[in-house]
Structure formats: C-alpha cells, structure tokens
Design a protein around this motif. Structure first.
Motif, PDB file in Angstrom:
ATOM      1  N   UNK A 169       0.855  -1.177   0.000  1.00 39.11           N
ATOM      2  CA  UNK A 169       0.000   0.000   0.000  1.00 39.11           C
ATOM      3  C   UNK A 169       0.893   1.230   0.000  1.00 39.11           C
ATOM      4  N   UNK A 170       0.640   2.133  -0.926  1.00 38.77           N
ATOM      5  CA  UNK A 170       1.407   3.368  -1.050  1.00 38.77           C
ATOM      6  C   UNK A 170       0.478   4.550  -0.782  1.00 38.77           C
ATOM      7  N   UNK A 171       0.930   5.479   0.034  1.00 34.72           N
ATOM      8  CA  UNK A 171       0.156   6.689   0.313  1.00 34.72           C
ATOM      9  C   UNK A 171       1.093   7.886   0.241  1.00 34.72           C
ATOM     10  N   UNK A 172       0.640   8.947  -0.426  1.00 34.44           N
ATOM     11  CA  UNK A 172       1.510  10.099  -0.596  1.00 34.44           C
ATOM     12  C   UNK A 172       0.758  11.410  -0.511  1.00 34.44           C
ATOM     13  N   UNK A 173       1.495  12.469  -0.209  1.00 35.93           N
ATOM     14  CA  UNK A 173       0.937  13.823  -0.160  1.00 35.93           C
ATOM     15  C   UNK A 173       1.953  14.779  -0.755  1.00 35.93           C
ATOM     16  N   UNK A 174       1.458  15.770  -1.516  1.00 30.82           N
ATOM     17  CA  UNK A 174       2.336  16.726  -2.179  1.00 30.82           C
ATOM     18  C   UNK A 174       1.790  18.142  -2.011  1.00 30.82           C
ATOM     19  N   UNK A 175       2.696  19.100  -1.924  1.00 34.05           N
ATOM     20  CA  UNK A 175       2.348  20.509  -1.985  1.00 34.05           C
ATOM     21  C   UNK A 175       2.818  21.057  -3.315  1.00 34.05           C
ATOM     22  N   UNK A 176       1.918  21.718  -4.060  1.00 30.46           N
ATOM     23  CA  UNK A 176       2.192  22.130  -5.441  1.00 30.46           C
ATOM     24  C   UNK A 176       2.070  23.647  -5.543  1.00 30.46           C
ATOM     25  N   UNK A 177       3.139  24.319  -5.969  1.00 31.77           N
ATOM     26  CA  UNK A 177       3.110  25.756  -6.216  1.00 31.77           C
ATOM     27  C   UNK A 177       2.633  25.967  -7.654  1.00 31.77           C
ATOM     28  N   UNK A 178       1.329  26.156  -7.835  1.00 33.68           N
ATOM     29  CA  UNK A 178       0.698  26.094  -9.157  1.00 33.68           C
ATOM     30  C   UNK A 178       0.550  27.476  -9.794  1.00 33.68           C
ATOM     31  N   UNK A 179       1.047  27.598 -11.012  1.00 34.48           N
ATOM     32  CA  UNK A 179       0.863  28.781 -11.845  1.00 34.48           C
ATOM     33  C   UNK A 179      -0.138  28.438 -12.944  1.00 34.48           C
ATOM     34  N   UNK A 180      -1.085  29.337 -13.204  1.00 34.58           N
ATOM     35  CA  UNK A 180      -2.144  29.068 -14.182  1.00 34.58           C
ATOM     36  C   UNK A 180      -2.115  30.118 -15.285  1.00 34.58           C
ATOM     37  N   UNK A 181      -2.213  29.642 -16.533  1.00 35.00           N
ATOM     38  CA  UNK A 181      -2.276  30.523 -17.689  1.00 35.00           C
ATOM     39  C   UNK A 181      -3.407  30.073 -18.598  1.00 35.00           C
TER      40      UNK A 181
ATOM     41  N   UNK B  49      -3.390   7.320  -2.940  1.00 27.30           N
ATOM     42  CA  UNK B  49      -3.174   6.015  -2.330  1.00 27.30           C
ATOM     43  C   UNK B  49      -3.214   4.972  -3.438  1.00 27.30           C
ATOM     44  N   UNK B  50      -2.324   4.002  -3.376  1.00 26.31           N
ATOM     45  CA  UNK B  50      -2.244   2.955  -4.400  1.00 26.31           C
ATOM     46  C   UNK B  50      -2.144   1.595  -3.724  1.00 26.31           C
TER      47      UNK B  50
ATOM     48  N   UNK C  10      -3.519  -3.321 -10.737  1.00 28.84           N
ATOM     49  CA  UNK C  10      -3.330  -2.549  -9.521  1.00 28.84           C
ATOM     50  C   UNK C  10      -4.190  -1.291  -9.609  1.00 28.84           C
ATOM     51  N   UNK C  11      -4.394  -0.634  -8.479  1.00 29.72           N
ATOM     52  CA  UNK C  11      -5.294   0.518  -8.454  1.00 29.72           C
ATOM     53  C   UNK C  11      -4.648   1.684  -7.711  1.00 29.72           C
ATOM     54  N   UNK C  12      -4.916   2.886  -8.220  1.00 36.62           N
ATOM     55  CA  UNK C  12      -4.421   4.106  -7.599  1.00 36.62           C
ATOM     56  C   UNK C  12      -5.486   5.189  -7.705  1.00 36.62           C
ATOM     57  N   UNK C  13      -5.695   5.928  -6.637  1.00 27.93           N
ATOM     58  CA  UNK C  13      -6.621   7.066  -6.628  1.00 27.93           C
ATOM     59  C   UNK C  13      -5.844   8.294  -6.175  1.00 27.93           C
ATOM     60  N   UNK C  14      -5.941   9.367  -6.957  1.00 26.28           N
ATOM     61  CA  UNK C  14      -5.244  10.610  -6.618  1.00 26.28           C
ATOM     62  C   UNK C  14      -6.222  11.781  -6.731  1.00 26.28           C
ATOM     63  N   UNK C  15      -6.158  12.690  -5.757  1.00 26.17           N
ATOM     64  CA  UNK C  15      -7.038  13.853  -5.750  1.00 26.17           C
ATOM     65  C   UNK C  15      -6.189  15.117  -5.651  1.00 26.17           C
ATOM     66  N   UNK C  16      -6.452  16.071  -6.557  1.00 28.06           N
ATOM     67  CA  UNK C  16      -5.667  17.302  -6.630  1.00 28.06           C
ATOM     68  C   UNK C  16      -6.594  18.505  -6.693  1.00 28.06           C
TER      69      UNK C  16
END
Length: 251
Positions: free
Chosen positions: A27-39, A63-64, A74-80
């Motif tokens: 089981x893999x679980x991760x969290x990220x902080x993203x400095x997002x620029x939008x154009x 989580x995967x 295999x299965x992975x779900x990511x929310x952003x």
C-alpha cells in the motif's frame, strides 16, 4: 552441524518471505504541496478570453494498492485541488453563461476545480533499478468556472463535471545503494480538438527503508493542460504548472 544448517535455512526462509511480502503486496500513500501557476482562459465559444490568474499553493493526495493476483490490475486514486482566481480588464465585450460583460469592465475570473484520478495499471517491471507501469486513467474534472464584475452585480457561472478516459504510464529508475532515484508519470488524451495532459517528473530520495515501512521524499515539476472544445458548451485553453514537493509512505 545439522542444527546450524536448520537455523540457516529458517533465517533464509524468513528473509525470502519478507522480501516476497513486500514485493507481492503493498500500500502506497503520498501527499504533495504544489506551487501552481495558471495561464489561459475559457469561454462559451471559440473566442476565448485570456485571464490573469494568481499563483496558488495546492495539495495532492494519493493512495495505491499493488497485489499479486494475475490479470487483475493494480489501483491508484489521486485527488488534486486546482483552484485559482484573478482580475482582468476586458478589452472587448464578453458573454459567459448568458451573462454579458462590457469592454473595459474589470472582472474577477474564478476557477474552482478538483481533479480525481482513478487509475488501473499493470506492472511490467518492478525492481530497485527499473519500474514500468502502464494502464488507464479515468480523470474526473469537477468544479465551477465563474466570472464576476467588479461591483458584484453581474455573475456568469458554469458548472463542469466530466470523467475523461486517458492512457496512463509511469517509469522509475533507481540508483542502487544510494537511495536516490528519478521518476516520470503521466496521463494523456487527444481526441479531435480536445487535449488533456497531466505529466510530472521528479527526483526521489529514500529516507527510511525497512521491513515495516518505507518513507520517500520527492521533489519535481508538474504540468496539466486542459484544452476542451465544446464540452457541455465550454471551451478552455488552460495550463497549470509548477514545482512540488512531497512524501510517500509504503507499507
């Protein structure tokens, strides 16, 4: 002598069993902080208005589950989160969601968007040197596109919710005995004038690696392109991009 051989065999069996358990199920679980620029911009027709969006700090969680069952992916779900807004003065008349805005009007453009990835994939290679995954991603884009004039009396709002089927792949390469690695992951779709791309590349470093848990730090760059052509009367030409950092835990 016999006892020594028995103890050695038992220790070898335990070592193999631990390695197989880590390889066969995880089981893999991760969290990220993203400095997002939008154009870019959006509209109800092909005459897109370009907006000045503010840079925003966003978050991404995933989580995967990986398993040994043959033929079952295999299965992975990511929310952003991908929320942003910005103010621009219109240089021409603009109509959005049946609301008209005159040229010279200062408007606040608001994006309230969440991307949820539902990924099913197979592992073709999986070792400390090379990992290659390939599969399908159902990317659910959900949110609101809003334009409000400076007085707050005029508002055009369009809700959007669509599941977009995409190809998915991931490649990771490790440098044995160093803890360092590199990785690239992405999803892609291009049909007619609709293009969705979600790609990221990163450097990873293993902070902890034992039988109970692995902890990995990552830092990289992510870019998301959303080009929609008359999807629910919505046209977009948007690019979200920027650096990110995060951690992943493997049980």
């Amino acid at each position: 002598m016999k006892r020594t051989l028995i103890y050695s065999a038992l220790l070898a069996g335990l070592s193999i069993g631990s390695a197989q358990a880590d390889t066969l199920f995880g089981v893999y679980a991760g969290a990220q902080g993203w400095n997002m620029e939008t154009e870019g911009g959006f509209a109800n027709d092909t005459d897109l208005t370009q907006f000045n969006f503010e840079d925003q700090s966003q978050s991404s969680f995933y989580v995967a589950l990986e398993h040994p069952i043959p033929l079952v992916p295999n299965a992975k779900v990511r929310r952003t989160t991908m929320d942003t807004d910005g103010v621009v003065t219109l240089d021409s008349d603009f109509t959005f969601a049946d609301t008209g805005f005159a040229a010279g009007t200062a408007v606040d453009s608001v994006l309230e968007m969440t991307a949820t990835d539902y990924i099913l994939y197979y592992e073709f290679f999986d070792n400390d040197i090379l990992t290659f995954d390939f599969g399908l991603n159902g990317k659910h884009l959900d949110g609101n596109f809003v334009v409000v004039d400076e007085t707050g009396t005029l508002e055009g709002r369009r809700s959007f919710s669509e599941v977009i089927p995409m190809l998915y792949s991931r490649v990771a390469a490790g440098m044995p005995l160093t803890g360092w690695g590199v990785e690239a992951e992405g999803s892609f779709l291009s049909i007619d004038d609709n293009t969705i791309i979600d790609a990221q590349a990163m450097v990873t470093y293993s902070l902890m690696d034992n039988i109970a848990v692995d902890l990995t730090f990552m830092a990289g760059y992510r870019t998301v392109t959303v080009e929609l052509d008359d999807v629910d009367d919505l046209y977009t030409d948007l690019d979200f991009k920027g650096p990110y950092a995060g951690v992943e835990v493997h049980f």
